[in-house]
Design an enzyme around this catalytic site. Structure first.
Site, PDB file in Angstrom:
ATOM      1  N   LYS A 412     -46.163 -29.358 -89.398  1.00 43.73           N
ATOM      2  CA  LYS A 412     -47.001 -29.046 -88.046  1.00 43.73           C
ATOM      3  C   LYS A 412     -46.870 -30.133 -87.109  1.00 43.73           C
ATOM      4  CE  LYS A 412     -51.148 -31.345 -89.762  1.00 43.73           C
ATOM      5  NZ  LYS A 412     -52.521 -31.438 -90.127  1.00 43.73           N
ATOM      6  N   ARG A 506     -65.120 -29.535 -91.782  1.00 42.66           N
ATOM      7  CA  ARG A 506     -64.364 -29.047 -90.836  1.00 42.66           C
ATOM      8  C   ARG A 506     -64.192 -27.362 -91.019  1.00 42.66           C
ATOM      9  NH1 ARG A 506     -58.771 -32.130 -89.998  1.00 42.66           N
ATOM     10  NH2 ARG A 506     -58.338 -30.660 -92.022  1.00 42.66           N
ATOM     11  N   TYR A 639     -46.728 -51.253 -61.862  1.00 42.69           N
ATOM     12  CA  TYR A 639     -47.866 -50.996 -61.348  1.00 42.69           C
ATOM     13  C   TYR A 639     -49.071 -51.794 -61.518  1.00 42.69           C
ATOM     14  CZ  TYR A 639     -46.376 -45.967 -60.493  1.00 42.69           C
ATOM     15  OH  TYR A 639     -45.619 -44.708 -60.163  1.00 42.69           O
ATOM     16  N   MET A 688     -44.537 -43.586 -66.359  1.00 37.82           N
ATOM     17  CA  MET A 688     -44.517 -42.199 -66.873  1.00 37.82           C
ATOM     18  C   MET A 688     -43.184 -42.145 -67.505  1.00 37.82           C
ATOM     19  SD  MET A 688     -44.800 -38.402 -65.379  1.00 37.82           S
ATOM     20  CE  MET A 688     -46.542 -38.550 -65.140  1.00 37.82           C
TER      21      MET A 688
END
Length: 748
Positions: A412, A506, A639, A688
């Site tokens: 997964k 869960r 930044y 980013m």
């Protein structure tokens, strides 16, 4: 590592299409049918001789040349030739079995010296009259490859021409040596092994070599079409074929031929024919390739069926005595049968491979390994997946499982960032037959990639998408009783695993709700194939956590006893995830769901487990140095101006950032990277798409150099556990966040 230009050339050559060859495959296939049906025999013996013994004799050499063109081009790798020989051998085996009924009808198995003749047929003559082509193709490819590798193009062509010359005197020119006792005796020995010299030793190699040489000419640009590219080969083909026609007629008239497959002028005729066909640059057609081979294989059956049908319908005059109608009927039947077989094959592939429409897998082939190597020299940032370590981890984990327990690979979240397709491909080759994903979309993606093994969806799937569960043969987890009833109401007869809640609270049905759980076994449209729970603190060896885990285990097994699951051997029981196996390896179960441990890391730095297998990290995260900046003391970087240089500094800019999954809280010196085997701090805020590294005082670093964010460089290593600790998270999150912009590159 290949240079960029060389890499591009290999890629372009690999992708080039030759539609003319594909079109002529069908012509060649129907010429072979003509050889075995004699279409013009009822009208003119001379015309039929020309059609079947001269014109149609270009068919098989053409097939050999095409194979040599595609199989032996380029670097003539062992792998390519072995793959061709393996595929042809499998086809030959299937074909021999296919023709067993006709061989029984023809009393083939009652012939004298059966074992000796059977071996002779298998290796040279074929167990049915047309099947000789398949062993000849295998042997011809092997001989041609050996000659090309040993002697190069010119030497291979010379030796194969000598072999062809030897074969020539056992075929069309046999009458020349028949009266010479020494030579005729030698050929009689050859005929005791192979009924004809038209075989994989004397006949096929020269055409394989010619095909390979022609492929080399095209790769070098010497076969490029130009304004006279059709005129020259067409004229040469016409002249050589006329000469071959004259040769064949003369040999036949003077009764020199023992057989009529090998002519002197056949060689230049094939050369010009191939030149002409490769001058056509239209797109190739894979369907024609498959159809031509199927027509070749099945047409003798169609001959028998046509004759039987004509006799049954009392139409012998039309479809037996009229040789042309007989040929047309056999051809049409062969074509229709080939189309039917292709349709059946396509439907079978769609059912078993989840609509995968053929073609080779994208990962693992030699060509793509070259592609992946090139990625490491051109990508800004990438993830390396060490498949050797992945295989090692799978075997190591299986070794500590109880004997009856199988490994279920949890892939997964893109296999925890490792690449689900790449990981599943590797593990299935190691014998893993169970996979687990989190969602329907992940399961469908694996099916479409071609993973045929069982896939369990661990999470929720909307009932309205239940038909996709059926279509892609996915096993759904039942997350509560009402969900099971709704799924059953769909009426689709689906396999399921029941999730039991033993304390994680869960997904799953509370283990105390025995009646509900038992009721699921009686739902008519659901087949229970598994039952499992999840241990929520199996990663901890603290006393309270161990007690909680043991209580979960106890509740689960007590439920299994009440349900009498042991009486259903087809129901798989599983409760261990990675830490469940590492801390509780002796539990009796059928499957163990391996996630993070399979990828060679622990969830957190400093985790201690009872079992300490030698697991190796599979993933490395790397980037290129994109730019080196010189800044003066007092200047700031990135930044927010959070980093101020205290001295004149050198700053390396790496083209990787939080959009690639790198945690932003590794900014401002909290994280580091390895360059040239030395650890250097990340300075300023991670952006980013970029981050900055202080490389002041380190000599020799330049743009394009490799930087390691996870992995080893020399004696230094930054582990996934360390990076996760610095980012205040766990490795499961860190790795699964690595984004799709990062190319997954397999290393071996």
């Amino acid at each position: 590592m290949l240079k960029t230009e060389a890499f591009k050339e290999i890629k372009q050559n690999a992708e080039r299409e030759y539609g003319g060859l594909d079109d002529f495959r069908m012509v060649a296939a129907f010429l072979v049918v003509a050889i075995h049906t004699s279409p013009l025999l009822a009208f003119t013996e001379t015309g039929d001789f020309f059609l079947t013994r001269i014109l149609a004799r270009i068919a098989v050499p053409f097939f050999f040349m095409v194979s040599g063109f595609f199989v032996l081009k380029g670097e003539n790798t062992d792998r390519t030739v072995r793959k061709f020989m393996k595929k042809t051998a499998i086809l030959y085996g299937i074909s021999m079995l296919l023709y067993v009924p006709l061989n029984l009808y023809n009393h083939y198995f009652q012939m004298e010296d059966f074992f000796k003749n059977f071996l002779k047929d298998i290796f040279f003559d074929g167990t049915f009259y047309h099947l000789w082509y398949l062993p000849a193709a295998i042997e011809g490819a092997a001989v041609a490859y050996f000659l090309l590798k040993k002697f190069g193009n010119k030497g291979a062509l010379s030796v194969s021409l000598v072999l062809y010359l030897i074969g020539l005197f056992g075929d069309s020119y046999y009458g020349v040596i028949k009266g010479i006792p020494v030579l005729s005796g030698l050929y009689e020995r050859i005929f005791s092994i192979s009924a004809y010299t038209r075989n994989g030793i004397f006949f096929a190699p020269v055409f394989f070599v010619m095909g390979s040489i022609w492929a080399g000419k095209l790769s070098a640009g010497k076969g490029k079409p130009h304004h006279i590219s059709f005129v020259v080969p067409a004229a040469g083909l016409a002249e050589c074929f006329l000469a071959m026609t004259a040769e064949g007629i003369l040999l036949h008239r003077f009764s020199i031929q023992r057989h009529d497959s090998m002519y002197v002028m056949l060689l230049p005729t094939m050369y010009f024919l191939f030149w002409l066909l490769t001058a056509f640059s239209q797109k190739g057609n894979p369907l024609l390739r498959k159809m031509a081979m199927l027509i070749y294989i099945i047409h003798p059956y169609m001959i028998v069926l046509t004759r039987m049908g004509a006799k049954a319908l009392h139409m012998e005059k039309w479809f037996i005595e009229n040789s042309l109608l007989h040929y047309l009927a056999v051809s049409v039947e062969s074509l229709l049968c080939a189309l039917l077989l292709l349709c059946l094959w396509k439907n079978w592939k769609e059912r078993t491979d989840g609509l995968r429409k053929g073609g080779r897998r994208r990962e693992g082939t030699r060509k793509e390994r070259i592609l992946e190597k090139d990625v490491r020299s051109t990508e800004r940032a990438w993830v390396e997946i060490n498949l050797s370590n992945l295989r090692h981890n799978a075997k190591t984990l299986q070794a500590i499982m109880p004997g009856q327990c199988e490994l279920m690979a949890v892939v997964k979240a893109n296999a925890y960032g490792h690449g689900a397709n790449l990981t599943a491909d590797c593990l299935r080759k190691e014998g893993v037959r169970q996979f687990a994903v989190a969602s329907l979309e992940e399961g469908i993606a694996l099916r479409k990639h071609g993973i045929t093994e069982e896939i369990l969806i661990l999470g929720y799937t909307d009932i309205r998408r239940s038909r996709q569960l059926k279509k892609y043969r996915l096993v759904q987890t039942v997350i509560d009783y009402e969900y099971a009833r709704e799924l059953n109401a769909c009426g689709l007869h689906l396999p399921i695993h029941i999730k039991i809640d033993t304390g994680m609270h869960r997904l799953g049905i509370d283990s105390r709700h025995v009646e509900q759980i038992s009721g699921i076994f009686h739902l008519s449209c659901l087949k229970v194939t598994g039952i499992y729970t999840h241990l929520c603190v199996a990663d901890s060896l603290e006393k309270e956590d161990v007690e909680y885990t043991e209580n979960q285990i106890k509740r689960f097994y007590e439920l299994l006893d009440v349900l009498k699951v042991k009486e259903h051997p087809d129901i798989k029981v599983h409760l261990q995830s990675s830490y469940g196996l590492l801390n509780y390896p002796g539990l009796s179960c059928d499957l163990a769901r391996m996630g993070i441990a399979l990828y060679g890391v622990k969830s957190a730095l400093g985790d201690v487990t009872r079992q300490k297998p030698d697991l190796l990290p599979v993933l490395s995260l790397k980037a290129r140095v994109g730019l080196i900046r010189e800044i003066e003391a007092g200047e700031t970087v990135s930044y927010g101006r959070t980093f101020t240089a205290e001295r004149d500094s050198h700053i390396a800019i790496l083209p990787i950032g939080y959009a690639d999954g790198l945690p932003r809280n590794l900014s401002c010196g909290k994280g580091s990277v390895l360059i040239h085997g030395k650890r250097m701090p990340i300075v300023g805020r991670i952006c980013m798409d970029q981050l900055a590294v202080d490389i002041t005082g380190e000599e020799g670093i330049k743009p394009g150099d490799e930087a390691v964010l996870i992995g080893r460089d020399g004696l230094e290593e930054i582990s996934a556990e360390e990076l996760a600790y610095q980012a205040d998270t766990i490795t499961n999150e860190l790795l699964s966040r690595l984004g799709p912009r990062l190319k997954r590159v397999p290393v071996f």
